[in-house]
Enzyme design. Sequence first.
Site, PDB file in Angstrom:
ATOM      1  CB  ALA A 178      12.613  -8.737  14.392  1.00  0.00           C
ATOM      2  CE  LYS A 196       3.353  -1.279   6.336  1.00  0.00           C
ATOM      3  NZ  LYS A 196       2.153  -1.834   6.993  1.00  0.00           N
ATOM      4  CG  PHE A 225      10.515   3.044  14.929  1.00  0.00           C
ATOM      5  CD1 PHE A 225      10.382   1.724  14.527  1.00  0.00           C
ATOM      6  CD2 PHE A 225      11.494   3.815  14.314  1.00  0.00           C
ATOM      7  CE1 PHE A 225      11.212   1.178  13.556  1.00  0.00           C
ATOM      8  CE2 PHE A 225      12.328   3.276  13.335  1.00  0.00           C
ATOM      9  CZ  PHE A 225      12.182   1.960  12.955  1.00  0.00           C
ATOM     10  CD  GLU A 269       1.443  -7.980  11.636  1.00  0.00           C
ATOM     11  OE1 GLU A 269       0.300  -7.506  11.477  1.00  0.00           O
ATOM     12  OE2 GLU A 269       2.426  -7.668  10.911  1.00  0.00           O
ATOM     13  CG  HIS A 278       2.955  -3.113  10.811  1.00  0.00           C
ATOM     14  ND1 HIS A 278       2.559  -1.848  10.426  1.00  0.00           N
ATOM     15  CD2 HIS A 278       4.254  -3.001  11.201  1.00  0.00           C
ATOM     16  CE1 HIS A 278       3.571  -1.004  10.578  1.00  0.00           C
ATOM     17  NE2 HIS A 278       4.615  -1.679  11.037  1.00  0.00           N
ATOM     18  CB  THR A 307      11.617  -6.029   9.409  1.00  0.00           C
ATOM     19  OG1 THR A 307      10.489  -6.166  10.266  1.00  0.00           O
ATOM     20  CG2 THR A 307      11.604  -4.647   8.782  1.00  0.00           C
ATOM     21  CB  CYS A 326       4.625   2.808  11.180  1.00  0.00           C
ATOM     22  SG  CYS A 326       6.334   3.156  10.749  1.00  0.00           S
ATOM     23  CG  HIS A 372       6.390   0.862   6.237  1.00  0.00           C
ATOM     24  ND1 HIS A 372       5.174   1.453   6.524  1.00  0.00           N
ATOM     25  CD2 HIS A 372       6.940   0.543   7.448  1.00  0.00           C
ATOM     26  CE1 HIS A 372       4.997   1.478   7.831  1.00  0.00           C
ATOM     27  NE2 HIS A 372       6.052   0.931   8.405  1.00  0.00           N
TER      28      HIS A 372
END
Length: 413
Positions: free
Chosen positions: A310, A336, A400, A315, A304, A308, A164, A341
């Site tokens: 986590a 987003k 990732f 961030e 970003h 999510t 990403c 995303h």
Amino acid sequence: MKQRRVVITGMGIISPVGNRLEEAWSNVCEGVSGIQLIEDFDPSSFSTRIGGMIRNFDASDYMPSKDVRRTDPFIHYGIAASIEAVKHSGLEITEENGHTIGIAMGSGIGGIKTIEDNHNKFLAGGPRKVSPFFIPGCIINMTSGYASILQHITGPNVSIVTACASSAHCIGFGGRMIEHGDADVMLAGGSEYATTPAAMGGFCSAKAMSTRNDEPTKASRPYDIDRDGFVLSNGGGCVVLEELEHAKARGATIYAELIGFGMSGDAFHITTPPADGEGARKAMAAAIRDAGIDPSDIDYVNSHGTSTPAGDLGESIGIRRAFGDAADNLMVSSTKSTTGHMLGAAGVAECIFCVHALNNQVVPPTSNLDNQDPACDLDYIPNDARDAKVRTALSNSFGFGGTNGSLIFRAFD
């Protein structure tokens, strides 16, 4: 000290919120979501059945029909965005200057639809049914390859694949190539088409995506306490990076200056960021150092912010650690929340929104932020765009594998 300054003179976007710059910008500012039920296949057996689709798009407007048939949709989106960016820039590419112009277009996954389609043909009819255009129709560097052929670009031709963070890294490296004299102009960005059965199935199995299927437009809700995962989207984007004096010499409109680029690696986990946000902090700190500015000089961060649990928390902590006391005066938002995303195309889309924030003095909101997570304690511009003085903006992209990239843009006087 940098001897060559890098500016943005053109932009192009293909996205769930619009395929034209002003349409996409207006929709993210107004909170108009591009998320809907998946239409590309029957998703009824999937735990997640929503995504960000590209609408009102015809690839044959940008490339020959025979090439459209031979290539994956992610290539179509990237080529379209690059052509729109060049058109927006007013740049004329000729045989004489083509060698001074390069292209860097990445993707997180690449041509997974084409891979799936050809695998199905193989299973049904054996190897003779596999297309001879299978490989060049799906590999990631073919966006740069086809775009260079169509636009006669003979300078540096590269692709970066960092999940990403791919398009953000392409922009950063494109800027570095101009700084070091390898090119006078770089087209940089990325594209993605991943709303396919295999990709959706993989993300569903990983329990990474939102399952708010009954409320698609409410599913992406970064920093909200009820967030339950990201929403997968398709798209493409490209910016024209140009050496400042080159841009001035041809009378180009300059939309912003790229002043900082930073990277880092989490060295922690293949998908989950460290709880203390250290990787994010290092990337932002590196970009700030590269720009030669203080954290307090940055007005806005396009985060970003994938929605999510986590990721958003990590961030947020990373931003607070990178900015210190200046974090209390910082505006942060995640676009987003409306686009979903776009994986390898997310970074470039969000850089484009940063540039629009600089030019319009408006900060786009984090939509669907109805109940802010107390652990995420920054000013996330909930639900409504904000008129504000914005001179310098930072964009974060994380992928990732623990790969991180931060870019800093400044208004050009």
